[in-house]
Design an enzyme around this catalytic site. Structure first.
Site, mmCIF file in Angstrom:
data_model
loop_
_atom_site.group_PDB
_atom_site.id
_atom_site.type_symbol
_atom_site.label_atom_id
_atom_site.label_comp_id
_atom_site.label_asym_id
_atom_site.label_seq_id
_atom_site.Cartn_x
_atom_site.Cartn_y
_atom_site.Cartn_z
ATOM 1 N N GLU A 7 0.780 -1.228 0.000
ATOM 2 C CA GLU A 7 0.000 0.000 0.000
ATOM 3 C C GLU A 7 0.810 1.274 0.000
ATOM 4 O OE1 GLU A 7 -0.988 -1.882 3.821
ATOM 5 O OE2 GLU A 7 0.838 -2.001 2.654
ATOM 6 N N ASP A 80 -1.041 -4.532 4.684
ATOM 7 C CA ASP A 80 -0.870 -4.701 6.129
ATOM 8 C C ASP A 80 -1.714 -5.842 6.700
ATOM 9 O OD1 ASP A 80 0.959 -2.689 6.248
ATOM 10 O OD2 ASP A 80 -0.427 -1.153 6.945
ATOM 11 N N ASP A 82 -3.991 -6.513 8.897
ATOM 12 C CA ASP A 82 -5.168 -6.245 9.724
ATOM 13 C C ASP A 82 -6.368 -6.084 8.804
ATOM 14 O OD1 ASP A 82 -4.747 -3.783 8.572
ATOM 15 O OD2 ASP A 82 -4.347 -2.717 10.441
ATOM 16 N N GLU A 84 -8.011 -3.460 7.841
ATOM 17 C CA GLU A 84 -7.859 -2.399 6.855
ATOM 18 C C GLU A 84 -6.990 -2.865 5.699
ATOM 19 O OE1 GLU A 84 -8.868 1.577 5.758
ATOM 20 O OE2 GLU A 84 -9.492 0.423 7.509
ATOM 21 N N TYR A 305 4.627 -4.465 13.120
ATOM 22 C CA TYR A 305 3.432 -3.703 12.769
ATOM 23 C C TYR A 305 2.876 -2.976 13.986
ATOM 24 C CZ TYR A 305 -0.857 -2.528 10.337
ATOM 25 O OH TYR A 305 -1.892 -1.849 9.751
ATOM 26 N N ARG A 307 -0.071 -1.393 14.544
ATOM 27 C CA ARG A 307 -1.498 -1.365 14.891
ATOM 28 C C ARG A 307 -1.880 -2.752 15.391
ATOM 29 N NH1 ARG A 307 -1.167 1.746 10.172
ATOM 30 N NH2 ARG A 307 -1.493 3.950 10.636
ATOM 31 N N HIS A 352 -0.887 -10.121 15.255
ATOM 32 C CA HIS A 352 -0.594 -11.278 16.094
ATOM 33 C C HIS A 352 0.603 -11.083 17.003
ATOM 34 C CE1 HIS A 352 -3.637 -13.279 13.804
ATOM 35 N NE2 HIS A 352 -2.972 -13.115 12.694
#
Length: 685
Positions: A7, A80, A82, A84, A305, A307, A352
């Site tokens: 992204e 990513d 998640d 999103e 990551y 978030r 995770h």
């Protein structure tokens, strides 16, 4: 050639360095599709079917992706890890359906941008997780329904203000701030007194203090000294008393290290230690995650990551941390086994792993020369917190001394207590400084150096000292404490905290005062109206329950259309009722008035009329008093630029009011800027 789609350009640059010639890596620049910006975009009559449009400015990106996909032998979506990121990947796949036909389309997820993690993910790819996509789609549809159907009700009710908005989670966060501010305003301080005795051993110059903690027969009751008279009554009752050590209790206590960071704890610590807003914290964390250029390594992600609401740590990362701890501090600081931490979030589902360095060997000191000052500060926090989380607890010797008093051989019903604490093993405190633990209510005079004492030992009284206190209201929310409260209540998710606060500030529902978030008059009015008209929708419990329903969709336990449908029936009824209420009443914002034009004494260069100072969307400016007949205007000059000598003018941006050079961008001098976090970017999309 295999095509890998991520992204962001920075992430793409890092992957190109890892993957070599067999791969082509392109960035989608975040979402390439979304609901339309000025329409509802949700067909409520047909299972809430969303209508997605190409995002403004995404045309060139989509064209490039299509050309690359048409030439590729396989396509891997590596956005990513998640919801999103899953949604971004799904929108890319939907947009490139024609080009992807009859080609293998895979999904790769990794929690750190390192050669090992990326290669492992690409060697064992999976498929798009439709349940995650549906959960994100349900959230987007719910938020669109609330925003586009409740906001117009606000516009009708509060006609004096433009740009008002309501949000499913945003309004509940505002409610928390408003209710806290009202609780503080309504708080009535209650007076109370404490009584301490200054004591020493016989023939010993070392004094210590003990606080009155129990009264009555058997010392069963807490003291209730509400006035100075109450305190002096006890002092009179103790006149001529003898003091002795009733009991000495010695304990060895451990203080465990904090777990590695989650999104919310990182935002809280950055706020408390660095004074950063949530937006700024996430912007800098994004840079560390996507990668920085390191000598002989290329672009490498420095943290996992950012978030996440999980505190899990991979075994390999724990082992590497143990090697670093042994090298820097020695084997005595290593626990027998790597520690494991229980995730505190109500429903941990984002990523995770906890936020940690991708390699503990990259110490914060070694990385400083390769990072910006902001990146270095945040990386040091993350590195130290993670290393400390893998170390032994700190150990203290805690001594509690109960002091009794008697007169003429008869015990008096008053018990004093003193506590002392001595650090005997630093443990994790070697790597990560923390505030001292607050003493419990009954610990008495705490954290002092006590002389050696034994049971029954007589003591010398050097004075009794009463002290007046008043109960204090709860503190105003800060960004850190609001994020903590949202997480505790199960409202919002790691990817949403910074955006919630940013919106509240931008809409002028709350304002930042030092570190506190305070509700504005507009915030009070908006909150009161919305809660009155939508008591269920903006209830804390309802919003938390909706988050749990979204989590069930992500786990494949519920259908997203069913969840949205169950919500929409009562919601549409409430909207109809609120529309009628908005038309029948006019809600005003206390103290709101139109800004008055202030004469400057100048003459308009175009029509000869008077020049006045007005206030507009972008701050104060000079304008002709004959507006709208004459539309001349100019910036408000407040002084001279100290760097180039040009006019210094007043401007208002997303950060608030500031003074800047009129020759911008040639001269970039500014004065008195406000909090950077208010204007920070959050995510590539």
């Amino acid at each position: 050639m295999d095509l890998v789609i991520v992204e962001s350009p920075t992430k793409a640059k890092a992957l190109r360095g890892f993957l070599g010639r067999g791969y082509r890596v392109l960035a989608s620049m975040g979402h390439i599709r979304d609901l339309p910006p000025k329409q509802l975009g949700v067909d409520v009559e047909h299972n809430f079917r969303p209508t997605y449009h190409q995002r403004k400015g995404a045309g060139k990106v989509i064209k490039r992706l299509r050309e690359a996909a048409a030439q590729a032998s396989s396509i891997t979506l590596a956005t990513d890890p998640d919801r999103e990121g899953e949604a971004i990947a799904w929108h890319v796949a939907q947009t490139l359906r024609k080009e992807l036909k009859d080609k293998p389309v895979m999904r790769a997820t990794f929690h750190e941008i390192t050669p090992q993690a990326v290669q492992a993910a690409l060697s064992a790819p999976g498929q798009l997780d439709v349940d995650l996509v549906n959960a994100q789609q349900a959230r987007r549809v719910l938020d669109r329904l609330v925003g586009y159907q409740v906001s117009p009700v606000l516009w009708k009710a509060i006609k004096s203000r433009k740009g008002l908005s309501a949000g499913r989670v945003q309004t509940v966060a505002l409610r928390l701030v408003v209710e806290r501010d009202r609780e503080i305003e309504a708080f009535v301080p209650q007076e109370y007194w404490t009584l301490e005795a200054e004591l020493s051993k016989v023939d010993d110059e070392r004094h210590f203090r003990a606080r009155l903690v129990r009264v009555g027969p058997g010392y069963k009751d807490k003291p209730d000294l509400k006035t100075e008279a109450d305190a002096h009554a006890v002092i009179e009752a103790l006149e001529g008393a003898d003091y002795r050590v009733l009991k000495v209790k010695r304990q060895r206590r451990s203080r465990r290290p904090y777990p590695p960071y989650t999104t919310s704890t990182l935002q809280q610590d950055a706020a408390n230690r660095l004074g950063w807003g949530a937006d700024k914290t996430m912007r800098v964390a994004q840079q560390l995650y996507e990668g920085v250029d390191l000598p002989d390594e290329g672009t490498v992600g420095l943290i996992t990551y950012m978030r996440t609401d999980s505190t899990h740590v991979a075994e390999a990362a724990q082992q590497e941390a143990r090697e670093v701890i042994a090298r820097f501090w020695g084997q005595e600081y290593l626990p027998e086994r790597p520690p494991h931490y229980k995730t505190r979030a109500k429903v941990a589902q984002e990523a995770h792993e906890a936020i940690r360095p991708t390699s503990s060997q990259r110490t914060s000191r070694d990385m400083r020369e390769h990072l910006t000052p902001e990146q270095a500060k945040l990386y040091e926090l993350i590195w130290r917190r993670f290393i400390a989380s893998q170390m032994k607890p700190a150990v203290y010797n805690v001594t509690t001394v109960d002091v009794a008093c008697a007169r003429d051989g008869q015990d008096l019903p008053y018990l004093f207590r003193a506590t002392g604490r001595e650090l005997i093993f630093e443990g994790f405190l070697k790597a990560y400084e923390v505030e001292a633990q607050k003493p419990g209510e009954e610990e008495g005079a705490a954290d002092q150096v006590l002389p050696p004492l034994s049971d029954g030992e007589p003591l010398v009284l050097h004075g009794l000292f009463p002290e007046q206190h008043f109960t204090k209201p709860p503190p105003h929310f800060t960004e850190a404490s609001l994020v903590k409260e949202l997480e505790k209540l199960g409202i919002g998710r790691p990817s949403t905290y910074a955006g919630i606060i940013r919106t509240l500030v931008q809409r002028e529902y709350v304002t930042r005062e030092r570190k506190s978030l305070l509700a504005t008059e507009l915030g009070f009015v908006v909150c009161d109206f919305l809660v009155e008209q939508f008591p269920d929708l903006f209830a804390v419990g309802f919003t938390a329950q909706m988050e749990e329903d979204l989590d069930r969709i992500a786990r494949g336990e519920r259908a997203w259309v069913e969840v949205v449908g169950k919500f929409y029936g009562p919601f549409s009824t409430a909207v109809t009722h609120a529309q009628g209420a908005a038309l029948s009443q006019t809600v005003t914002v206390p103290g709101e008035r139109k800004s008055e034009a202030v004469p400057t004494g100048e003459t308009c260069p175009e029509c000869g009329g008077a020049v006045v100072v007005r206030e507009g969307k972008y701050g104060r400016f000079r304008a002709c008093a004959n507006f709208p007949k004459c539309k001349w205007s100019a910036p408000l000059v407040v002084g001279q630029c100290p760097e180039c000598g040009s006019d210094l003018v007043e401007r208002k941006g997303k950060r608030g009011v500031f003074w800047g050079c009129s020759r911008y961008p040639e001269c970039r001098y500014i004065q008195e800027p406000v909090d950077e976090g208010k204007n920070a970017e959050h995510h590539p999309d």
